[in-house]
Scaffold this motif. Structure first.
Motif, short mmCIF file in Angstrom:
data_model
loop_
_atom_site.label_atom_id
_atom_site.label_comp_id
_atom_site.label_asym_id
_atom_site.label_seq_id
_atom_site.Cartn_x
_atom_site.Cartn_y
_atom_site.Cartn_z
N ILE A 153 36.72 18.98 20.25
CA ILE A 153 37.13 20.26 20.83
C ILE A 153 36.94 20.28 22.34
O ILE A 153 37.75 20.87 23.08
N GLU A 154 35.91 19.62 22.81
CA GLU A 154 35.66 19.59 24.25
C GLU A 154 36.79 18.93 25.03
O GLU A 154 36.91 19.13 26.24
N ASN A 177 40.27 24.65 16.55
CA ASN A 177 39.61 24.22 17.79
C ASN A 177 39.40 25.38 18.75
O ASN A 177 38.46 25.39 19.54
N ALA A 178 40.30 26.37 18.71
CA ALA A 178 40.28 27.45 19.70
C ALA A 178 39.39 28.61 19.31
O ALA A 178 38.82 29.29 20.18
N ARG A 186 34.73 26.45 17.89
CA ARG A 186 34.05 26.49 19.18
C ARG A 186 32.53 26.62 19.05
O ARG A 186 31.79 26.21 19.94
N GLN A 187 32.06 27.17 17.92
CA GLN A 187 30.61 27.31 17.77
C GLN A 187 29.91 25.96 17.81
O GLN A 187 28.75 25.86 18.22
N VAL A 196 30.61 23.52 19.76
CA VAL A 196 30.42 23.20 21.18
C VAL A 196 29.25 23.99 21.74
O VAL A 196 28.40 23.46 22.46
N TRP A 197 29.19 25.28 21.42
CA TRP A 197 28.13 26.14 21.94
C TRP A 197 26.76 25.69 21.46
O TRP A 197 25.80 25.60 22.24
N ASP A 201 36.27 30.84 17.14
CA ASP A 201 34.83 30.72 16.95
C ASP A 201 34.47 29.70 15.88
O ASP A 201 33.45 29.02 15.99
N GLN A 240 41.77 25.55 25.31
CA GLN A 240 41.74 26.64 24.35
C GLN A 240 43.05 27.43 24.32
O GLN A 240 43.58 27.75 23.26
#
Length: 478
Positions: free
Chosen positions: A345-346, A315-316, A321-322, A324-325, A318, A350
């Motif tokens: 993840i949101e 979750n923390a 997290r990608q 989310v991005w 890349d 982190q």
């Protein structure tokens, strides 16, 4: 030798025939292209094909074996399938996502760069789930990849296309990346061999090279071929500051295991294990014992907290997290499982995620470390199910193993534990077949940075088992 037999040659066998001028790289590639066209429609493990370009390279390789001076390179003329998540200069890499469907890379990742420079011919790219997020191999970009031994099931992931291509005889060598088991999961489900080196042993491209859970490595049909690839891939690279400078000399032939101490754990003290997997694991362990190894069942004392805390790292970094991005700008192109990961993840923090994952890894090594200090390797299953169905939903709330509710993503694999303990080398090798016809596998886990002992154990086991894909009985019926 039939065309099918050509397709299933190991790299070492093919090189020997090339050097003796009894086989041409053109003949090998032509046979594998024909098999790809016949088999891939049912399996769907290929994204892009470079057949015409590869044939031209094969002709040059053929000529290299006829030269009196200079000689061929170490992998001259061998076919290489590259996972569609690793960069190849001038080619597109989609990462299994519609977002990157037109992405062309301007450089190759270090692993691909070195294999190409050694003479390997890249003739195809292989499927992966979106962003390599899953152990199941399906995406909106490329559809569903099927297991060659039973198309109702998947080949594992995220390097699922590479595992399936090897099992189908579509390539001699393949590449994979492993951040939660993505080399070893398809190796088990497809009956092939995969090696997860210690982090940093094999240089990788940014940003993956900075992720401690991440490893790139070889996928093959034999332990010897994995060693052949590994010897070329490993070593420091000027663009990867995590890459290790020390070198490891790997054994090339099977030796005696007499006196080698092997620890075993079939379930890590908390995992539900399918009966077919358990039976084949115990059979493999008995084979090691018959070779003179001293085998001891051990307790690791791990709990399901391992799985929960593994997710904190994903979750923390890349890797997770990608989602989310990209959701913010391209959510309409993403798969359901990628969007669900982004939503999950949101809701996390982190910094807390990183520290929880680190703390769990330290706790795990307090029991594994002493076990490995007293033994040369640990043997355990690779997956606790032979495989999941081809359309498996990693977010399925009703997913069960042995009738017990399990996490749809990590509840059927026993690989991510050794991404958390990232400096342990791990070799995945076959252990047999389940009643479904799907292969099962074991992992040979070594002491930190002790790659050579893992290869020693794997080579002896492979020789005693008689190898894999050596005849029609061991190959998928396609």
């Amino acid at each position: 030798m039939t065309d099918d037999d050509l397709c299933y040659l190991t790299a070492k066998e093919a090189l020997k025939l090339f050097r003796a001028r009894k086989l041409s790289p053109v003949e090998l590639l032509t046979a594998q292209i024909a098999r790809s066209e016949a088999v891939n429609p049912a399996i769907n493990c290929i994204t892009d094909r470079y057949f015409e370009e590869a044939l031209e390279q094969a002709k040059l390789a053929e000529a290299a074996y006829g030269k009196r001076n200079g000689g061929p390179r170490p992998l001259e003329g061998l076919t290489l399938a590259v996972k569609d998540a690793q960069r190849v200069k001038g080619k597109r890499t989609t990462h299994g996502s519609l977002i990157f469907i037109d992405n062309i890379d301007d450089h190759s990742d270090p692993m691909i760069e070195r294999l190409s420079a050694a003479g390997a011919i890249i003739h195809m790219r292989t499927t992966t789930p979106e962003f390599c997020l899953s152990g199941a191999c399906h995406s909106r970009a490329w559809g569903t990849t099927h297991n060659p031994f039973n198309i109702d099931f998947g080949p594992g992931g995220s390097s699922g296309g590479s595992g399936a291509a090897l099992a189908c005889g579509l390539t001699t060598l393949a590449t994979g990346t492993d951040i939660g088991g993505s080399i070893r999961i398809p190796s088990s489900a497809c009956g092939t061999v995969g090696f997860k080196p210690p982090h940093g042993r094999n240089p990788d491209g940014a940003p993956n090279c900075f992720d401690r859970y991440n490893h790139c490595g070889p996928m093959t049909r034999s332990v010897g071929d994995a060693g052949l690839m590994q010897g070329i891939i490993a070593g420091p690279h000027p663009l990867d500051h995590d890459s290790l400078r020390d070198t490891v000399e790997l054994p090339e032939r099977a030796g005696s295991l007499r006196g080698v101490k092997i620890a075993t754990s079939v379930d890590f003290d908390y995992v539900q294990v399918d009966p077919d997997v358990r039976r084949n694991t115990l059979k493999a362990i008995e084979l090691f014992r018959s070779l003179g190894a001293e085998v001891t069942e051990v307790k690791l004392g791990w709990t399901s907290d391992v799985d929960a805390n593994a997710l904190h790292w994903y979750n923390a970094m890349d890797f997770g997290r990608q989602t989310v991005w990209w959701k913010k700008t391209h959510g309409h192109l993403m798969t359901d499982y990628a969007l669900k990961m982004a939503d999950a993840i949101e809701k996390t923090t982190q910094i807390d995620d990183v520290h929880k994952a680190w703390a769990q890894s330290h706790r795990m090594y307090q029991t594994l470390g002493p076990v490995l200090a007293a033994h040369h390797v640990l043997i355990c299953p690779t997956l606790n199910l032979p495989a999941v169905h081809a359309d498996h939903d990693p977010w399925d709330p009703d997913f069960k193993v042995n009738g017990v509710k399990a996490d749809g993503e990590y509840g059927w694999v026993m690989t991510h534990q050794f991404n958390m303990l990232h400096n342990c080398p791990v070799m995945a090798v076959p252990s047999g077949f389940a009643q479904s016809g799907v292969p099962t596998g074991i992992q040979i886990v070594g002491r930190t940075f002790d790659d050579a002992t893992v290869f020693k154990a794997a080579l002896a086991y492979e020789k005693a088992a008689g190898g894999w894909f050596t005849g029609k009985k061991g190959r998928p019926r396609l």
